[in-house]
Design a protein around this motif. Structure first.
Motif, mmCIF file in Angstrom:
data_model
loop_
_atom_site.group_PDB
_atom_site.id
_atom_site.type_symbol
_atom_site.label_atom_id
_atom_site.label_comp_id
_atom_site.label_asym_id
_atom_site.label_seq_id
_atom_site.Cartn_x
_atom_site.Cartn_y
_atom_site.Cartn_z
ATOM 1 N N ALA A 76 3.355 7.543 2.604
ATOM 2 C CA ALA A 76 3.754 6.151 2.773
ATOM 3 C C ALA A 76 5.257 6.033 2.964
ATOM 4 O O ALA A 76 5.734 5.243 3.792
ATOM 5 N N ARG B 178 0.835 -1.208 0.000
ATOM 6 C CA ARG B 178 0.000 0.000 0.000
ATOM 7 C C ARG B 178 0.869 1.257 0.000
ATOM 8 O O ARG B 178 1.897 1.342 0.699
ATOM 9 N N GLY B 179 0.485 2.217 -0.829
ATOM 10 C CA GLY B 179 1.223 3.471 -0.914
ATOM 11 C C GLY B 179 2.342 3.457 -1.929
ATOM 12 O O GLY B 179 2.921 4.517 -2.222
ATOM 13 N N TYR C 125 0.200 2.727 7.333
ATOM 14 C CA TYR C 125 1.569 2.352 6.991
ATOM 15 C C TYR C 125 2.324 1.877 8.232
ATOM 16 O O TYR C 125 3.398 2.370 8.567
ATOM 17 N N ALA D 47 6.264 6.996 -5.306
ATOM 18 C CA ALA D 47 5.445 6.487 -4.199
ATOM 19 C C ALA D 47 4.826 7.636 -3.413
ATOM 20 O O ALA D 47 5.275 8.785 -3.477
ATOM 21 N N SER D 48 3.792 7.314 -2.647
ATOM 22 C CA SER D 48 3.165 8.307 -1.776
ATOM 23 C C SER D 48 4.185 8.858 -0.782
ATOM 24 O O SER D 48 4.840 8.086 -0.069
ATOM 25 N N SER E 7 -3.325 1.286 -3.963
ATOM 26 C CA SER E 7 -3.991 2.468 -3.410
ATOM 27 C C SER E 7 -3.065 3.202 -2.449
ATOM 28 O O SER E 7 -2.133 2.619 -1.880
ATOM 29 N N ARG E 8 -3.384 4.484 -2.252
ATOM 30 C CA ARG E 8 -2.542 5.350 -1.424
ATOM 31 C C ARG E 8 -3.378 6.032 -0.338
ATOM 32 O O ARG E 8 -3.562 7.252 -0.359
#
Length: 249
Positions: free
Chosen positions: A168, A47-48, A59, A164-165, A53-54
């Motif tokens: 995150a 994730r992220g 996290y 990436a986010s 999904s972000r």
């Protein structure tokens, strides 16, 4: 919340868990050889990261582990080999300790213990995220201060990490910095292979692979000579041979 994953090949399943700050594309050198060896390969973006999904939250170690469990169980995978890399080894260990679906465990360059470096990187991620990631990916693939990975490939990985986010990227470092996996490591009973580069410049082998091998009763450690933290890329032929031989036992 949805996880992006690829599911290719036929045969006994292998699930690949990438580490911070990368994506499932990190596993490019492993997917083909595993499929050719008669394995079903599932690799996903945490994730992220990558194409998953972000969300703003989630996290932390427990949620990362829950994501892995949800994916494995949604695909109804059993008798699987679980392969983690770097910080991705954390959820691999916790899931292997709790689930009867895992038959074998591989930990590549495991990052499982709290380290002041995590806090330093998190501070840097809020101020100079891209230079911080650039420096991290230099250390991932450095041997004696020199990169063991070609620069175009390193830049390819840097683009993945930069995409990436940001949330995150920072919060995942907090998960590493507060990790406490001693109990989970003690509960792992499946055959476990730990593989680490002899010249890992990101985490010292004595504080990583060797320590994990002592903590897992069924664990064995193999070090790859003249290899960095990212040995599965820089020494992929040797790394793949070790994994395939272990899975075939």
């Amino acid at each position: 919340m949805s996880l992006f994953y690829e599911d290719v090949g036929d045969g006994p399943p292998v699930v690949l868990v990438h580490g911070w700050p990368l994506s499932q594309r990190f596993w490019e050198p492993q997917i083909g050889p595993l499929v050719q060896a008669g394995r079903r390969v599932v690799c996903y973006d945490r994730r992220g990261f990558g194409r998953s999904s972000r969300p703003w939250h989630g996290y932390d170690h427990d949620t990362f582990t829950a994501d892995l469990a949800a994916l494995v169980e949604s695909l109804d995978l059993t008798g699987l080999a679980l392969v983690g890399y770097s910080t991705g080894c954390a959820e691999a260990v916790s899931y292997a300790a709790a689930s009867e679906r895992v038959a074998r465990l591989v930990l590549g360059s495991p990052v499982l213990y709290p380290d002041p470096l995590a806090h330093e990187l998190r501070v840097s991620s809020g101020r100079h995220r891209i230079p911080m990631l650039d420096d991290v990916l230099l250390r991932f693939f450095a041997v004696d201060g020199h990169s063991a990975l070609d620069e175009p490939t390193r830049q390819y990985l840097l683009r993945q990490a930069a995409d990436a986010s940001p949330k995150a990227t920072a919060d995942s470092l907090a998960a590493w910095g507060t990790a406490d996996l001693d109990q989970d490591l003690a509960q792992v009973t499946v055959p476990t292979l730990i593989v680490q580069g002899e010249d890992d410049a990101f985490v010292r082998p004595e504080d990583s692979g060797a320590r994990v091998a002592r903590a897992i009763a069924s664990g064995s450690l193999v070090t790859v000579p003249d290899a960095p933290h990212g040995a599965s890329l820089t020494h992929h032929e040797q790394w793949n041979e070790l994994i395939l031989e272990f899975l075939a036992r």
